[in-house]
Write a protein that holds these residues in place. Sequence first.
Motif, mmCIF file in Angstrom:
data_model
loop_
_atom_site.group_PDB
_atom_site.id
_atom_site.type_symbol
_atom_site.label_atom_id
_atom_site.label_comp_id
_atom_site.label_asym_id
_atom_site.label_seq_id
_atom_site.Cartn_x
_atom_site.Cartn_y
_atom_site.Cartn_z
ATOM 1 N N PHE A 200 -18.316 -4.005 6.801
ATOM 2 C CA PHE A 200 -17.651 -5.143 6.170
ATOM 3 C C PHE A 200 -17.167 -6.131 7.233
ATOM 4 O O PHE A 200 -17.339 -7.354 7.093
ATOM 5 N N GLN A 201 -16.597 -5.628 8.294
ATOM 6 C CA GLN A 201 -16.117 -6.499 9.366
ATOM 7 C C GLN A 201 -17.273 -7.241 10.043
ATOM 8 O O GLN A 201 -17.147 -8.422 10.395
ATOM 9 N N GLN A 202 -18.416 -6.569 10.194
ATOM 10 C CA GLN A 202 -19.592 -7.235 10.747
ATOM 11 C C GLN A 202 -20.135 -8.280 9.777
ATOM 12 O O GLN A 202 -20.611 -9.337 10.194
ATOM 13 N N TRP A 203 -20.049 -7.988 8.494
ATOM 14 C CA TRP A 203 -20.474 -8.955 7.474
ATOM 15 C C TRP A 203 -19.600 -10.206 7.555
ATOM 16 O O TRP A 203 -20.104 -11.338 7.451
ATOM 17 N N LEU A 204 -18.289 -10.016 7.750
ATOM 18 C CA LEU A 204 -17.378 -11.147 7.891
ATOM 19 C C LEU A 204 -17.716 -11.978 9.123
ATOM 20 O O LEU A 204 -17.696 -13.217 9.087
ATOM 21 N N LYS A 205 -18.049 -11.281 10.206
ATOM 22 C CA LYS A 205 -18.387 -11.982 11.446
ATOM 23 C C LYS A 205 -19.628 -12.843 11.255
ATOM 24 O O LYS A 205 -19.700 -13.990 11.735
ATOM 25 N N ALA A 206 -20.625 -12.290 10.541
ATOM 26 C CA ALA A 206 -21.852 -13.048 10.286
ATOM 27 C C ALA A 206 -21.584 -14.229 9.346
ATOM 28 O O ALA A 206 -22.207 -15.290 9.482
ATOM 29 N N ARG A 207 -20.648 -14.074 8.430
ATOM 30 C CA ARG A 207 -20.375 -15.132 7.454
ATOM 31 C C ARG A 207 -19.535 -16.257 8.044
ATOM 32 O O ARG A 207 -19.813 -17.442 7.802
ATOM 33 N N TYR A 208 -18.502 -15.896 8.823
ATOM 34 C CA TYR A 208 -17.554 -16.900 9.297
ATOM 35 C C TYR A 208 -17.800 -17.327 10.740
ATOM 36 O O TYR A 208 -17.273 -18.357 11.176
ATOM 37 N N GLY A 209 -18.517 -16.547 11.480
ATOM 38 C CA GLY A 209 -18.859 -16.931 12.844
ATOM 39 C C GLY A 209 -17.769 -16.646 13.852
ATOM 40 O O GLY A 209 -17.990 -15.939 14.832
ATOM 41 N N GLY A 240 -3.098 -8.845 -1.623
ATOM 42 C CA GLY A 240 -3.379 -9.350 -0.293
ATOM 43 C C GLY A 240 -3.921 -10.754 -0.315
ATOM 44 O O GLY A 240 -3.896 -11.449 -1.335
ATOM 45 N N ASN A 241 -4.434 -11.169 0.809
ATOM 46 C CA ASN A 241 -4.960 -12.517 0.966
ATOM 47 C C ASN A 241 -6.136 -12.750 0.003
ATOM 48 O O ASN A 241 -7.074 -11.957 -0.029
ATOM 49 N N PRO A 242 -6.109 -13.834 -0.762
ATOM 50 C CA PRO A 242 -7.202 -14.094 -1.716
ATOM 51 C C PRO A 242 -8.568 -14.193 -1.047
ATOM 52 O O PRO A 242 -9.575 -13.756 -1.616
ATOM 53 N N GLY A 243 -8.613 -14.767 0.173
ATOM 54 C CA GLY A 243 -9.880 -14.848 0.889
ATOM 55 C C GLY A 243 -10.421 -13.470 1.236
ATOM 56 O O GLY A 243 -11.629 -13.220 1.160
ATOM 57 N N LEU A 244 -9.531 -12.564 1.614
ATOM 58 C CA LEU A 244 -9.927 -11.191 1.928
ATOM 59 C C LEU A 244 -10.439 -10.480 0.685
ATOM 60 O O LEU A 244 -11.481 -9.806 0.720
ATOM 61 N N LEU A 245 -9.715 -10.621 -0.427
ATOM 62 C CA LEU A 245 -10.117 -9.962 -1.671
ATOM 63 C C LEU A 245 -11.489 -10.445 -2.131
ATOM 64 O O LEU A 245 -12.344 -9.653 -2.520
ATOM 65 N N LEU A 246 -11.688 -11.758 -2.087
ATOM 66 C CA LEU A 246 -12.954 -12.329 -2.525
ATOM 67 C C LEU A 246 -14.092 -11.919 -1.594
ATOM 68 O O LEU A 246 -15.200 -11.604 -2.047
ATOM 69 N N SER A 247 -13.814 -11.905 -0.294
ATOM 70 C CA SER A 247 -14.857 -11.528 0.665
ATOM 71 C C SER A 247 -15.292 -10.076 0.480
ATOM 72 O O SER A 247 -16.479 -9.749 0.592
ATOM 73 N N TRP A 248 -14.347 -9.192 0.203
ATOM 74 C CA TRP A 248 -14.713 -7.788 -0.042
ATOM 75 C C TRP A 248 -15.619 -7.674 -1.263
ATOM 76 O O TRP A 248 -16.623 -6.957 -1.243
ATOM 77 N N MET A 249 -15.299 -8.404 -2.313
ATOM 78 C CA MET A 249 -16.130 -8.364 -3.513
ATOM 79 C C MET A 249 -17.532 -8.900 -3.232
ATOM 80 O O MET A 249 -18.523 -8.359 -3.725
ATOM 81 N N ARG A 250 -17.610 -9.942 -2.422
ATOM 82 C CA ARG A 250 -18.928 -10.478 -2.063
ATOM 83 C C ARG A 250 -19.708 -9.498 -1.191
ATOM 84 O O ARG A 250 -20.931 -9.345 -1.346
ATOM 85 N N PHE A 251 -19.016 -8.833 -0.301
ATOM 86 C CA PHE A 251 -19.652 -7.814 0.535
ATOM 87 C C PHE A 251 -20.202 -6.680 -0.329
ATOM 88 O O PHE A 251 -21.323 -6.206 -0.123
ATOM 89 N N VAL A 252 -19.422 -6.230 -1.303
ATOM 90 C CA VAL A 252 -19.869 -5.162 -2.201
ATOM 91 C C VAL A 252 -21.120 -5.601 -2.961
ATOM 92 O O VAL A 252 -22.090 -4.842 -3.088
#
Length: 274
Positions: A200-209, A240-252
Amino acid sequence: MGIIVRKIRLLWKSLALAWALLLVVGLLLPVRLASQTAAPAAPPLLLGAAWYPEQWPETRWDADLTLMQQAGVRMVRVGEFAWSRLEPSEGQYDLDWLERAIAAAAKHGIYTVVGTPSCAPPAWLTQKYPETLLIDEKGVRAEHGNRQQFNFDNPKYRELARKMAEQMAKRFGHNPSVLGWQIDNEYADASFDPATKADFQQWLKARYGTLDNLNARWTTAYWSETYFDWNQIPVETEQGNPGLLLSWMRFVSDTWRSYQRNQLEVIRANSDSR
């Protein structure tokens, strides 16, 4: 005399028209007879049901299929929970019984949709590879029994599920009684194991740079949520942070799509399905 000639001409035209009609009928009749003897195509709308032949004695199949045929059932879905029967030990596949079930259904005018059985892994798999079992939000690892207890992100589980799907596609991919495929059964629970969190953390890195970009988009200055390292980012699903919650759902969602594609690729490569 003129009237008689006109009547003869009309009679001649009528006879010529009759002969022409007979000729057309004679030419079309073989085509119609040939079409009547061809195998009927599947209707555009099929009434279907789930069927679990692995749960019943084979001597019972014909009686059940007869009842389904009488009820108007024209399609059955099979196989989605039968991994332990299809692969009783690692690498030892037994698909003969399923082929007989598909053939038995076809004799009753019933088509088949084949389901890949990755929703319910066999005991030998979860015992030999416990890392394939999901970990829930409380940190508890699932045990064998029930279904959907697998880790959707685990590479070993995906490898074994792909091999199973490939074996099924090679056997049934060109069977005219098989109309389609169902991959898995229900995409449901995510896993909260350390490896999935790292992905998930790697997915975030690829998404946000960059972390600066992520922090700006998530407004992490609020409540001192600012992140200084990717591995500081947690997994949250409720608060928690709405951006974090939404990003986890997108990752799933992305992870389930890649899970599906993992099996879809080998089915398409070995079947008529496109």
